[in-house]
Scaffold this motif. Structure first.
Motif, PDB file in Angstrom:
ATOM      1  N   GLY A  83       6.864  42.874 -25.801  1.00  0.00           N
ATOM      2  CA  GLY A  83       8.121  42.260 -25.376  1.00  0.00           C
ATOM      3  C   GLY A  83       7.910  40.902 -24.761  1.00  0.00           C
ATOM      4  N   THR A  84       8.691  39.901 -25.228  1.00  0.00           N
ATOM      5  CA  THR A  84       8.642  38.566 -24.617  1.00  0.00           C
ATOM      6  C   THR A  84       9.941  38.329 -23.864  1.00  0.00           C
ATOM      7  N   CYS A  85       9.810  37.905 -22.615  1.00  0.00           N
ATOM      8  CA  CYS A  85      10.948  37.477 -21.808  1.00  0.00           C
ATOM      9  C   CYS A  85      12.004  38.595 -21.696  1.00  0.00           C
ATOM     10  N   GLY A 109       2.395  28.322 -22.005  1.00  0.00           N
ATOM     11  CA  GLY A 109       3.480  29.257 -21.693  1.00  0.00           C
ATOM     12  C   GLY A 109       4.817  28.529 -21.668  1.00  0.00           C
ATOM     13  N   VAL A 110       5.736  28.964 -22.524  1.00  0.00           N
ATOM     14  CA  VAL A 110       7.090  28.413 -22.498  1.00  0.00           C
ATOM     15  C   VAL A 110       7.973  29.429 -21.772  1.00  0.00           C
ATOM     16  N   HIS A 158       7.116  32.721 -23.964  1.00  0.00           N
ATOM     17  CA  HIS A 158       7.434  32.829 -25.400  1.00  0.00           C
ATOM     18  C   HIS A 158       6.341  32.212 -26.277  1.00  0.00           C
ATOM     19  N   PRO A 159       5.280  32.930 -26.593  1.00  0.00           N
ATOM     20  CA  PRO A 159       4.241  32.347 -27.465  1.00  0.00           C
ATOM     21  C   PRO A 159       4.757  32.064 -28.886  1.00  0.00           C
ATOM     22  N   ASP A 218       1.024  28.592 -31.620  1.00  0.00           N
ATOM     23  CA  ASP A 218      -0.285  29.172 -31.279  1.00  0.00           C
ATOM     24  C   ASP A 218      -0.126  30.691 -31.381  1.00  0.00           C
ATOM     25  N   HIS A 219      -0.829  31.307 -32.329  1.00  0.00           N
ATOM     26  CA  HIS A 219      -0.565  32.723 -32.622  1.00  0.00           C
ATOM     27  C   HIS A 219      -1.537  33.679 -31.941  1.00  0.00           C
TER      28      HIS A 219
END
Ligand SMILES: NC(=O)CC[C@H](N)C(=O)O
Length: 200
Positions: free
Chosen positions: A80-82, A137-138, A176-177, A182-183
């Protein structure tokens, strides 16, 4: 036998497309998941960023909340992101009324924690398990993790706040990568899915 894992992206709301692209770049077969039948067919699942209150409501409406809980409890790898991090938290400090989570990580999250003064920003983040340079990191109205229980491992912090956590097959990041090209974090997750599928 091919060991290319099939990874779904929960496609109720949020930045689904970016995750599909990042997963494909990290050598997974990626597809959107909107229905319980589609959930049953994937080896792992990404919960995108977006608005956790909306994702929560739609998951209930689409009959996905219980199937999601069942699969996460059964050990399906999930990232999970954000807003997706919020969905994986066993507890939200400041939920909207009626807001539910899938749970799976013994942590308490604070929504919109990085707050008004700094709604969105980028910062280099050192993530345990991601080799090489720090990750860019965004953070977009991002949550942070107030505290974790004994079973959860902190993978990264930013300015003293926990921003990446893993518990078993569940991974969560505040940032949010999928937006950076950048994976490496997606590769870490794809490796988790691969390890889960490969018989001992
Ligand atoms: N970029 C995001 O996913 C923002 C998360 C949002 N603030 C929430 O509470 O769900």
């Amino acid at each position: 036998m091919s060991n290319t894992p099939v990874i779904g992206v929960l496609a109720l709301q949020g930045d689904v497309r970016e995750h599909l692209i990042a997963l494909a770049a990290a050598d997974a077969v990626a597809r959107p998941v909107r229905r319980p039948e589609e959930l049953a067919e994937v080896d792992g699942l990404v919960l995108p960023g977006g608005e956790s209150t909306t994702i929560s409501k739609l998951a209930v409406l689409f009959g996905l909340m219980e199937p999601l809980r069942t699969r996460v409890r059964a050990g399906m790898p999930v990232y999970g992101t954000c807003a997706g991090m919020i969905m994986l938290a066993d507890k939200i400090l400041d939920p909207r009324s009626g807001q539910e989570t899938i749970g799976g990580i013994d942590m308490i999250v604070r929504r919109n924690a990085f707050g008004r003064q700094n709604e969105s920003f980028e910062a280099a983040v050192d993530v345990k398990g991601v080799p090489g340079e720090p990750v860019e990191g965004v953070f977009i109205r991002a949550p942070w993790v107030e505290s974790v229980g004994a079973g959860a491992e902190v993978l990264a912090e930013h300015e003293g706040h926990i921003v990446a956590v893993r518990q078993g097959n569940a991974l969560a990041t505040s940032f949010h990568p999928e937006l950076t090209g950048d994976h490496r974090v997606h590769s870490l997750f794809v490796d988790m899915v691969r390890a889960h599928r490969t018989p001992e």
